[in-house]
Every structure is written in structure tokens, then in C-alpha cells.
Design a protein around this motif. Structure first.
Motif, PDB file in Angstrom:
ATOM      1  N   GLU A   1       0.854  -1.188   0.000  1.00 31.29           N
ATOM      2  CA  GLU A   1       0.000   0.000   0.000  1.00 31.29           C
ATOM      3  C   GLU A   1       0.888   1.235   0.000  1.00 31.29           C
ATOM      4  OE1 GLU A   1      -3.691   2.079   2.444  1.00 31.29           O
ATOM      5  OE2 GLU A   1      -2.701   0.337   3.323  1.00 31.29           O
ATOM      6  N   LYS A   2       0.502   2.204  -0.797  1.00 30.03           N
ATOM      7  CA  LYS A   2       1.202   3.488  -0.849  1.00 30.03           C
ATOM      8  C   LYS A   2       0.168   4.592  -0.659  1.00 30.03           C
ATOM      9  CE  LYS A   2       4.270   6.305  -3.690  1.00 30.03           C
ATOM     10  NZ  LYS A   2       5.013   6.374  -4.959  1.00 30.03           N
ATOM     11  N   GLN A   3       0.404   5.448   0.335  1.00 34.18           N
ATOM     12  CA  GLN A   3      -0.522   6.537   0.647  1.00 34.18           C
ATOM     13  C   GLN A   3       0.204   7.872   0.535  1.00 34.18           C
ATOM     14  OE1 GLN A   3      -2.954   5.772   4.291  1.00 34.18           O
ATOM     15  NE2 GLN A   3      -1.529   4.064   4.495  1.00 34.18           N
ATOM     16  N   ARG A   4      -0.534   8.899   0.154  1.00 31.96           N
ATOM     17  CA  ARG A   4       0.022  10.242   0.002  1.00 31.96           C
ATOM     18  C   ARG A   4      -0.831  11.252   0.752  1.00 31.96           C
ATOM     19  NH1 ARG A   4       3.578   9.760  -3.982  1.00 31.96           N
ATOM     20  NH2 ARG A   4       3.900  11.952  -4.463  1.00 31.96           N
ATOM     21  N   PHE A   5      -0.236  12.418   0.992  1.00 31.26           N
ATOM     22  CA  PHE A   5      -0.976  13.565   1.528  1.00 31.26           C
ATOM     23  C   PHE A   5      -1.620  14.277   0.358  1.00 31.26           C
ATOM     24  CE2 PHE A   5       1.687  13.228   5.326  1.00 31.26           C
ATOM     25  CZ  PHE A   5       0.771  13.544   6.311  1.00 31.26           C
ATOM     26  N   ASN A   6      -2.755  13.787  -0.117  1.00 32.65           N
ATOM     27  CA  ASN A   6      -3.412  14.402  -1.270  1.00 32.65           C
ATOM     28  C   ASN A   6      -4.831  14.864  -0.940  1.00 32.65           C
ATOM     29  OD1 ASN A   6      -4.569  11.911  -1.032  1.00 32.65           O
ATOM     30  ND2 ASN A   6      -4.132  11.232  -3.096  1.00 32.65           N
ATOM     31  N   GLN A   7      -5.068  15.184   0.317  1.00 35.55           N
ATOM     32  CA  GLN A   7      -6.372  15.675   0.713  1.00 35.55           C
ATOM     33  C   GLN A   7      -6.576  17.075   0.126  1.00 35.55           C
ATOM     34  OE1 GLN A   7      -4.018  14.366   2.615  1.00 35.55           O
ATOM     35  NE2 GLN A   7      -4.794  13.516   4.498  1.00 35.55           N
ATOM     36  N   PRO A   8      -7.778  17.362  -0.335  1.00 37.73           N
ATOM     37  CA  PRO A   8      -8.049  18.689  -0.904  1.00 37.73           C
ATOM     38  C   PRO A   8      -7.726  19.837   0.052  1.00 37.73           C
ATOM     39  CG  PRO A   8      -9.841  17.184  -1.379  1.00 37.73           C
ATOM     40  CD  PRO A   8      -8.913  16.465  -0.452  1.00 37.73           C
ATOM     41  N   LEU A   9      -7.979  19.658   1.343  1.00 37.78           N
ATOM     42  CA  LEU A   9      -7.715  20.723   2.305  1.00 37.78           C
ATOM     43  C   LEU A   9      -6.222  21.072   2.371  1.00 37.78           C
ATOM     44  CD1 LEU A   9      -9.233  22.550   4.247  1.00 37.78           C
ATOM     45  CD2 LEU A   9      -8.843  20.868   6.039  1.00 37.78           C
ATOM     46  N   VAL A  10      -5.363  20.075   2.289  1.00 40.47           N
ATOM     47  CA  VAL A  10      -3.918  20.315   2.304  1.00 40.47           C
ATOM     48  C   VAL A  10      -3.510  21.068   1.043  1.00 40.47           C
ATOM     49  CG1 VAL A  10      -1.647  19.197   2.219  1.00 40.47           C
ATOM     50  CG2 VAL A  10      -3.399  18.318   3.751  1.00 40.47           C
TER      51      VAL A  10
ATOM     52  N   VAL B   1      -5.407  22.905  -0.986  1.00 40.67           N
ATOM     53  CA  VAL B   1      -5.988  24.254  -0.978  1.00 40.67           C
ATOM     54  C   VAL B   1      -5.221  25.154  -0.011  1.00 40.67           C
ATOM     55  CG1 VAL B   1      -8.048  25.578  -0.321  1.00 40.67           C
ATOM     56  CG2 VAL B   1      -8.275  23.553  -1.757  1.00 40.67           C
ATOM     57  N   GLY B   2      -4.916  24.653   1.160  1.00 41.16           N
ATOM     58  CA  GLY B   2      -4.183  25.447   2.153  1.00 41.16           C
ATOM     59  C   GLY B   2      -2.816  25.889   1.659  1.00 41.16           C
ATOM     60  N   LEU B   3      -2.071  24.965   1.074  1.00 37.83           N
ATOM     61  CA  LEU B   3      -0.757  25.314   0.530  1.00 37.83           C
ATOM     62  C   LEU B   3      -0.878  26.279  -0.647  1.00 37.83           C
ATOM     63  CD1 LEU B   3       1.056  21.865   0.715  1.00 37.83           C
ATOM     64  CD2 LEU B   3       1.549  23.897   2.073  1.00 37.83           C
ATOM     65  N   SER B   4      -1.897  26.083  -1.482  1.00 40.09           N
ATOM     66  CA  SER B   4      -2.107  26.973  -2.626  1.00 40.09           C
ATOM     67  C   SER B   4      -2.446  28.391  -2.170  1.00 40.09           C
ATOM     68  CB  SER B   4      -3.230  26.442  -3.516  1.00 40.09           C
ATOM     69  OG  SER B   4      -2.895  25.174  -4.022  1.00 40.09           O
ATOM     70  N   ILE B   5      -3.314  28.502  -1.185  1.00 41.46           N
ATOM     71  CA  ILE B   5      -3.683  29.826  -0.670  1.00 41.46           C
ATOM     72  C   ILE B   5      -2.462  30.525  -0.070  1.00 41.46           C
ATOM     73  CG2 ILE B   5      -4.997  31.018   1.150  1.00 41.46           C
ATOM     74  CD1 ILE B   5      -7.288  29.037   0.551  1.00 41.46           C
ATOM     75  N   ALA B   6      -1.677  29.790   0.708  1.00 35.05           N
ATOM     76  CA  ALA B   6      -0.475  30.380   1.307  1.00 35.05           C
ATOM     77  C   ALA B   6       0.490  30.855   0.214  1.00 35.05           C
ATOM     78  CB  ALA B   6       0.210  29.367   2.217  1.00 35.05           C
ATOM     79  N   PHE B   7       0.666  30.045  -0.813  1.00 39.81           N
ATOM     80  CA  PHE B   7       1.557  30.417  -1.916  1.00 39.81           C
ATOM     81  C   PHE B   7       1.039  31.663  -2.635  1.00 39.81           C
ATOM     82  CE2 PHE B   7       2.963  30.093  -6.350  1.00 39.81           C
ATOM     83  CZ  PHE B   7       4.333  30.080  -6.147  1.00 39.81           C
ATOM     84  N   ILE B   8      -0.259  31.714  -2.905  1.00 38.76           N
ATOM     85  CA  ILE B   8      -0.851  32.855  -3.611  1.00 38.76           C
ATOM     86  C   ILE B   8      -0.731  34.134  -2.778  1.00 38.76           C
ATOM     87  CG2 ILE B   8      -3.054  33.819  -4.420  1.00 38.76           C
ATOM     88  CD1 ILE B   8      -3.743  30.908  -5.334  1.00 38.76           C
ATOM     89  N   VAL B   9      -1.063  34.064  -1.499  1.00 41.70           N
ATOM     90  CA  VAL B   9      -0.998  35.247  -0.637  1.00 41.70           C
ATOM     91  C   VAL B   9       0.434  35.779  -0.552  1.00 41.70           C
ATOM     92  CG1 VAL B   9      -1.223  36.023   1.764  1.00 41.70           C
ATOM     93  CG2 VAL B   9      -3.056  34.705   0.707  1.00 41.70           C
ATOM     94  N   ILE B  10       1.381  34.906  -0.279  1.00 37.88           N
ATOM     95  CA  ILE B  10       2.772  35.346  -0.167  1.00 37.88           C
ATOM     96  C   ILE B  10       3.305  35.805  -1.520  1.00 37.88           C
ATOM     97  CG2 ILE B  10       5.124  34.568   0.350  1.00 37.88           C
ATOM     98  CD1 ILE B  10       3.896  32.902   2.614  1.00 37.88           C
TER      99      ILE B  10
ATOM    100  N   VAL C   1       7.940  23.604   1.560  1.00 42.18           N
ATOM    101  CA  VAL C   1       6.905  22.833   2.265  1.00 42.18           C
ATOM    102  C   VAL C   1       5.994  22.131   1.257  1.00 42.18           C
ATOM    103  CG1 VAL C   1       4.850  23.031   3.744  1.00 42.18           C
ATOM    104  CG2 VAL C   1       6.965  24.185   4.385  1.00 42.18           C
ATOM    105  N   SER C   2       5.644  22.826   0.181  1.00 43.66           N
ATOM    106  CA  SER C   2       4.811  22.219  -0.867  1.00 43.66           C
ATOM    107  C   SER C   2       5.520  21.033  -1.500  1.00 43.66           C
ATOM    108  CB  SER C   2       4.464  23.249  -1.938  1.00 43.66           C
ATOM    109  OG  SER C   2       3.700  24.287  -1.392  1.00 43.66           O
ATOM    110  N   LEU C   3       6.808  21.184  -1.791  1.00 44.57           N
ATOM    111  CA  LEU C   3       7.580  20.074  -2.369  1.00 44.57           C
ATOM    112  C   LEU C   3       7.646  18.889  -1.398  1.00 44.57           C
ATOM    113  CD1 LEU C   3      10.516  21.947  -4.141  1.00 44.57           C
ATOM    114  CD2 LEU C   3       8.644  20.674  -5.220  1.00 44.57           C
ATOM    115  N   LEU C   4       7.796  19.198  -0.118  1.00 45.04           N
ATOM    116  CA  LEU C   4       7.818  18.126   0.881  1.00 45.04           C
ATOM    117  C   LEU C   4       6.493  17.372   0.880  1.00 45.04           C
ATOM    118  CD1 LEU C   4       9.194  16.659   3.263  1.00 45.04           C
ATOM    119  CD2 LEU C   4       8.178  18.378   4.752  1.00 45.04           C
ATOM    120  N   PHE C   5       5.368  18.110   0.899  1.00 43.19           N
ATOM    121  CA  PHE C   5       4.055  17.450   0.905  1.00 43.19           C
ATOM    122  C   PHE C   5       3.810  16.662  -0.375  1.00 43.19           C
ATOM    123  CE2 PHE C   5       2.886  19.800   4.661  1.00 43.19           C
ATOM    124  CZ  PHE C   5       2.005  18.947   5.282  1.00 43.19           C
ATOM    125  N   LEU C   6       4.302  17.159  -1.505  1.00 45.58           N
ATOM    126  CA  LEU C   6       4.138  16.428  -2.761  1.00 45.58           C
ATOM    127  C   LEU C   6       4.911  15.111  -2.754  1.00 45.58           C
ATOM    128  CD1 LEU C   6       4.334  19.301  -5.397  1.00 45.58           C
ATOM    129  CD2 LEU C   6       2.336  17.894  -4.848  1.00 45.58           C
TER     130      LEU C   6
END
Length: 170
Positions: free
Chosen positions: A6-15, A17-26, A58-63
Motif C-alpha cells: 500500500e502506498k498513501q500520500r498527503f493528497n487531501q483537498p484541504l492540504v 488548498v491550504g498550501l495553494s492559498i499560502a503560496f498565492i498570498v505570499i 513545504v509544498s515540495l515536501l508534501f508532494l
């Protein structure tokens, strides 16, 4: 020989969206102030751009974060890439009990990821999402929880190798 993978990833929409919003704001705030930033010294530019750099890292780490689980006749393997460079093996001989259970990521472990419990009896957890995990109780008293998204398939494999746990109890 039955093998479970089994292989699992952090691919929840909330994660995402949160990283995208932080990237856009900054990103927008950096672009808005770019004329002022461009007039500063090199070290001040680096300091200003560090927020953007941190969000990118942080985004690269989560990816790249993923939890791999493998179960075979030797035992249970797990790897949390890129933090673990190779699989960690828990041999059947070292396990006193092994079962699937529901858990609460927030109240038991303070979230998902590689976690240490705030409670004495919960031990370590390696999870990415959800609330179902493989609870492993070792003969030395330690406990390890490995999250899963394949409850039924995992249960079949654990049932296949259950005799290796009970036959080693003495």
C-alpha cells in the motif's frame, strides 16, 4: 506467499488548498512590494523572499511525502519517504498483538504524519489520512500504528500471517 502493498500520500483537498492559498498570498504580497524589495540590499531581498521559498519547500515536501506499507512472510515493513531512506521491518517474532482499529488522529496523536502520542499507551503513529490503522503491539511493550486506506485487504493479509504471531508467544 501472500504480499500486501500500500502506498498513501498527503493528497487531501484541504492540504492542497491550504498550501495553494499560502503560496498565492505570499506570492502576491511579494509582487506588490517588488519595487521596494528591489531597492533593498541582497540580504534584505533574501529575507523578504524567504517566505515564498519556505512555502515552495513545504509544498515540495508534501508532494513527495508518502507512506509505504508491505507485509509478507518476514513481517511488516513501513517507510515514510523522504524521511525514512529505507523500509523499517517489524518481524513477526517481535509482535505480541496485531489488529486493525479505528483511531482519532487529532485526539490520540495530535494530527497525521509521523507522530508520538501524548498518551502513554498509544505509542507512535505513521499515517497520512483517515481513521483506520494497523495497531502493532510489540513484545517489548512499544506500540506502532500504521494508517491504511485498504482495511479489508489488510485484514485478509493479517489473518494469513496471524499464526506467525501466536506461534511465537511463549
Amino acid at each position: 506467499m501472500k504480499v500486501y502493498l500500500e502506498k498513501q500520500r498527503f493528497n487531501q483537498p484541504l492540504v492542497i488548498v491550504g498550501l495553494s492559498i499560502a503560496f498565492i498570498v505570499i506570492g502576491f504580497s511579494t509582487m506588490k512590494e517588488w519595487e521596494t524589495i528591489a531597492q533593498n540590499s541582497f540580504t534584505e531581498k533574501i529575507g523578504t523572499l524567504s517566505g515564498l521559498l519556505i512555502i515552495i519547500l513545504v509544498s515540495l515536501l508534501f508532494l513527495n511525502l508518502n507512506l509505504k506499507t508491505r507485509i509478507d512472510e518476514k513481517g511488516i515493513y513501513y517507510q515514510y519517504k523522504p524521511l525514512h531512506f529505507s523500509f523499517r521491518l517489524i518481524t513477526w517474532e517481535s509482535i505480541s498483538k496485531c489488529y486493525i482499529r479505528n483511531y482519532n488522529g487529532i485526539s490520540e496523536y495530535g494530527g497525521w504524519g509521523i507522530k508520538f502520542s501524548f498518551r502513554k499507551n498509544s505509542g507512535r503513529a505513521f499515517t497520512t489520512k483517515g481513521n483506520i490503522g494497523l495497531q502493532i503491539e510489540l513484545k517489548d511493550g512499544r506500540k506502532i500504528l500504521i494508517g491504511t486506506q485498504k482495511k479489508e485487504e489488510l485484514q485478509r493479509v493479517i489473518n494469513t500471517y496471524q499464526h506467525k504471531i501466536t506461534s511465537n508467544e511463549a
